[in-house]
Scaffold this motif. Structure first.
Motif, PDB file in Angstrom:
ATOM      1  N   ILE A  10       0.838  -1.200   0.000  1.00 24.82           N
ATOM      2  CA  ILE A  10       0.000   0.000   0.000  1.00 24.82           C
ATOM      3  C   ILE A  10       0.869   1.243   0.000  1.00 24.82           C
ATOM      4  N   ALA A  11       1.938   1.233   0.824  1.00 24.51           N
ATOM      5  CA  ALA A  11       2.841   2.392   0.876  1.00 24.51           C
ATOM      6  C   ALA A  11       3.488   2.634  -0.478  1.00 24.51           C
ATOM      7  N   ALA A  12       3.926   1.546  -1.134  1.00 24.55           N
ATOM      8  CA  ALA A  12       4.545   1.684  -2.449  1.00 24.55           C
ATOM      9  C   ALA A  12       3.543   2.182  -3.472  1.00 24.55           C
ATOM     10  N   PHE A  13       2.294   1.712  -3.354  1.00 23.32           N
ATOM     11  CA  PHE A  13       1.246   2.120  -4.289  1.00 23.32           C
ATOM     12  C   PHE A  13       0.955   3.612  -4.152  1.00 23.32           C
ATOM     13  N   VAL A  14       0.816   4.089  -2.891  1.00 26.30           N
ATOM     14  CA  VAL A  14       0.538   5.511  -2.657  1.00 26.30           C
ATOM     15  C   VAL A  14       1.702   6.363  -3.131  1.00 26.30           C
ATOM     16  N   LEU A  15       2.939   5.917  -2.864  1.00 30.56           N
ATOM     17  CA  LEU A  15       4.112   6.676  -3.281  1.00 30.56           C
ATOM     18  C   LEU A  15       4.183   6.802  -4.787  1.00 30.56           C
ATOM     19  N   SER A  16       3.841   5.703  -5.494  1.00 28.87           N
ATOM     20  CA  SER A  16       3.906   5.751  -6.958  1.00 28.87           C
ATOM     21  C   SER A  16       2.893   6.732  -7.517  1.00 28.87           C
ATOM     22  N   VAL A  17       1.731   6.833  -6.852  1.00 22.96           N
ATOM     23  CA  VAL A  17       0.709   7.790  -7.302  1.00 22.96           C
ATOM     24  C   VAL A  17       1.207   9.214  -7.114  1.00 22.96           C
ATOM     25  N   CYS A  18       1.851   9.471  -5.969  1.00 22.32           N
ATOM     26  CA  CYS A  18       2.336  10.818  -5.673  1.00 22.32           C
ATOM     27  C   CYS A  18       3.429  11.250  -6.636  1.00 22.32           C
ATOM     28  N   ALA A  26      -1.283   6.933 -24.714  1.00 16.43           N
ATOM     29  CA  ALA A  26      -0.343   6.069 -25.409  1.00 16.43           C
ATOM     30  C   ALA A  26       0.844   5.728 -24.530  1.00 16.43           C
ATOM     31  N   GLN A  27       1.140   6.541 -23.491  1.00 15.00           N
ATOM     32  CA  GLN A  27       2.283   6.312 -22.640  1.00 15.00           C
ATOM     33  C   GLN A  27       1.916   5.556 -21.370  1.00 15.00           C
ATOM     34  N   GLU A  28       0.649   5.417 -21.071  1.00  9.72           N
ATOM     35  CA  GLU A  28       0.227   4.781 -19.845  1.00  9.72           C
ATOM     36  C   GLU A  28       0.438   3.279 -19.920  1.00  9.72           C
ATOM     37  N   SER A  29       0.742   2.705 -18.745  1.00 13.48           N
ATOM     38  CA  SER A  29       0.760   1.263 -18.629  1.00 13.48           C
ATOM     39  C   SER A  29      -0.676   0.790 -18.455  1.00 13.48           C
ATOM     40  N   ILE A  30      -1.020  -0.289 -19.118  1.00 11.50           N
ATOM     41  CA  ILE A  30      -2.387  -0.808 -19.074  1.00 11.50           C
ATOM     42  C   ILE A  30      -2.337  -2.268 -18.662  1.00 11.50           C
ATOM     43  N   ILE A  31      -3.120  -2.617 -17.645  1.00  5.35           N
ATOM     44  CA  ILE A  31      -3.260  -4.009 -17.236  1.00  5.35           C
ATOM     45  C   ILE A  31      -4.595  -4.528 -17.768  1.00  5.35           C
ATOM     46  N   TYR A  32      -4.564  -5.710 -18.361  1.00  9.12           N
ATOM     47  CA  TYR A  32      -5.776  -6.309 -18.935  1.00  9.12           C
ATOM     48  C   TYR A  32      -6.033  -7.632 -18.227  1.00  9.12           C
ATOM     49  N   ALA A  55       7.717  -0.086 -19.490  1.00  4.23           N
ATOM     50  CA  ALA A  55       8.544  -0.301 -18.315  1.00  4.23           C
ATOM     51  C   ALA A  55       8.703  -1.795 -18.036  1.00  4.23           C
ATOM     52  N   ARG A  56       9.758  -2.140 -17.310  1.00  2.00           N
ATOM     53  CA  ARG A  56      10.030  -3.529 -16.960  1.00  2.00           C
ATOM     54  C   ARG A  56       9.362  -3.864 -15.634  1.00  2.00           C
ATOM     55  N   VAL A  57       8.834  -5.077 -15.549  1.00  2.00           N
ATOM     56  CA  VAL A  57       8.164  -5.516 -14.329  1.00  2.00           C
ATOM     57  C   VAL A  57       9.200  -5.949 -13.293  1.00  2.00           C
ATOM     58  N   LEU A  58       9.129  -5.326 -12.122  1.00  2.00           N
ATOM     59  CA  LEU A  58      10.002  -5.717 -11.016  1.00  2.00           C
ATOM     60  C   LEU A  58       9.344  -6.781 -10.142  1.00  2.00           C
ATOM     61  N   GLU A  59       8.068  -6.619  -9.883  1.00  2.00           N
ATOM     62  CA  GLU A  59       7.322  -7.589  -9.097  1.00  2.00           C
ATOM     63  C   GLU A  59       5.914  -7.722  -9.649  1.00  2.00           C
ATOM     64  N   GLY A 109       9.115   3.230 -11.378  1.00  2.55           N
ATOM     65  CA  GLY A 109       8.618   3.724 -10.103  1.00  2.55           C
ATOM     66  C   GLY A 109       7.117   3.676  -9.951  1.00  2.55           C
ATOM     67  N   SER A 110       6.414   3.270 -11.000  1.00  2.00           N
ATOM     68  CA  SER A 110       4.955   3.242 -10.951  1.00  2.00           C
ATOM     69  C   SER A 110       4.448   1.877 -10.494  1.00  2.00           C
ATOM     70  N   THR A 111       3.207   1.852 -10.065  1.00  2.00           N
ATOM     71  CA  THR A 111       2.508   0.630  -9.684  1.00  2.00           C
ATOM     72  C   THR A 111       1.157   0.629 -10.378  1.00  2.00           C
ATOM     73  N   ILE A 112       0.794  -0.511 -10.949  1.00  2.00           N
ATOM     74  CA  ILE A 112      -0.487  -0.618 -11.646  1.00  2.00           C
ATOM     75  C   ILE A 112      -1.198  -1.846 -11.108  1.00  2.00           C
ATOM     76  N   ALA A 113      -2.519  -1.733 -10.945  1.00  2.00           N
ATOM     77  CA  ALA A 113      -3.238  -2.795 -10.250  1.00  2.00           C
ATOM     78  C   ALA A 113      -4.602  -3.068 -10.851  1.00  2.00           C
ATOM     79  N   PHE A 114      -5.094  -4.251 -10.570  1.00  2.00           N
ATOM     80  CA  PHE A 114      -6.482  -4.622 -10.818  1.00  2.00           C
ATOM     81  C   PHE A 114      -7.056  -5.127  -9.502  1.00  2.00           C
TER      82      PHE A 114
END
Length: 283
Positions: A10-18, A26-32, A55-59, A109-114
């Motif tokens: 959650i902390a990482a998710f909030v930080l990535s948003v900030c 066209a530049q956004e990461s999209i999860i399907y 971007a490359r997936v770290l986790e 540095g970003s986080t994307i979720a479903f």
């Protein structure tokens, strides 16, 4: 109650948003990800997600629990081909249902979720049906539905908005890929939003259908994409539902919301297709 590992996410998710900057679609990461259909108790369920990003997936993590349980179990998603997968074993699939969230942490540095927003506080609710008593009769019934509508089954890919997602007013961008349908007749493509034909406003080409419908009223909206092959065979219509939030609503509003937000995503089956919908109640 969240575990320390979940707090870290959650902390990482909030930080990535900030830290995130404004980017074009066209530049956004999209999860399907489309939740499994017709899940039944005692049968394993495979969750599959695709990520479109430079971007490359770290986790790549799956957080999953029995519906209304306190703690999530954290699982690693396995990469196979172009998809990320995890198979929930049969002994964890019960009629109590499952709640889960899929979270990717990227090297930019970003986080994307479903689901979007705060996935660990508002996870997807997967309804689990009773055990199948007769597999053959179920297969015959399913085959009857498919044969009853004389459609070609093709691989459309919804890029935006995600089925059942909540979109900020003015940010509605409809995008569908037909890259995996080489025999589609692009002149036959028709896209409707809430029953209104918006095909003249759509951009169709390069394997992508894109549409900027403008700011929509708050509430659920339905999209239907109809088409034919070059051999004049009708392709199974693509249908899904998303929601436009009421008023100005950002992802930070959802994370810091002081009240109670109850979200429920589920699937509604019909003879021709399965439609995902969401129901959100704020108190």
């Amino acid at each position: 109650m969240l575990t320390p590992g979940e707090d870290r996410w959650i902390a990482a998710f909030v930080l990535s948003v900030c830290l995130a900057t404004t980017v074009t679609i066209a530049q956004e990461s999209i999860i399907y990800h489309i939740p499994p259909e017709n899940a039944s108790s005692g049968k394993s369920v495979t969750l599959i997600a695709s990520l479109f990003s430079d971007a490359r997936v770290l986790e790549a993590k799956l957080f999953i629990r029995e519906t209304n349980s306190l703690n999530f179990t954290e699982e690693e998603l396995d990469f196979s081909g172009s998809n990320w997968k995890f198979t929930v074993p049969s002994n964890r699939v019960t009629q109590a249902g499952l709640e889960y969230a899929i979270i990717f942490r990227l090297d930019d540095g970003s986080t994307i979720a479903f689901p979007r927003g705060d996935p660990l506080k508002n996870p997807y609710n997967l309804v689990i049906g009773p055990p199948r008593q007769n597999g053959r009769s179920f297969e015959r019934r399913e085959r009857f539905f498919i044969d009853a509508v004389d459609f070609e089954s093709k691989d459309f890919l919804v890029l935006s908005p995600e089925p059942g997602s909540i979109v900020i007013p003015g940010d509605e961008v409809i995008a569908v890929s037909f890259f995996n349908i080489p025999d589609i007749d692009t002149t036959s493509i028709r896209i409707t939003l809430d029953g209104v034909d918006l095909t003249p406003l759509a951009s169709i080409g390069g394997g992508i259908i894109s549409l900027l419908p403008g700011e929509l009223n708050s509430g659920p909206h339905s999209i239907i994409v109809e088409s034919r092959t070059k051999y004049n065979e009708q392709i199974r219509p693509l249908t899904w539902i998303f929601n436009t939030a009421a008023g100005e609503w950002t992802i930070m509003d959802e994370i810091s919301y002081d009240g109670k937000l109850d979200g429920r995503l589920s699937s509604q089956a019909s003879e021709a297709q399965v439609v995902n919908y969401s129901e959100v109640n704020g108190k």
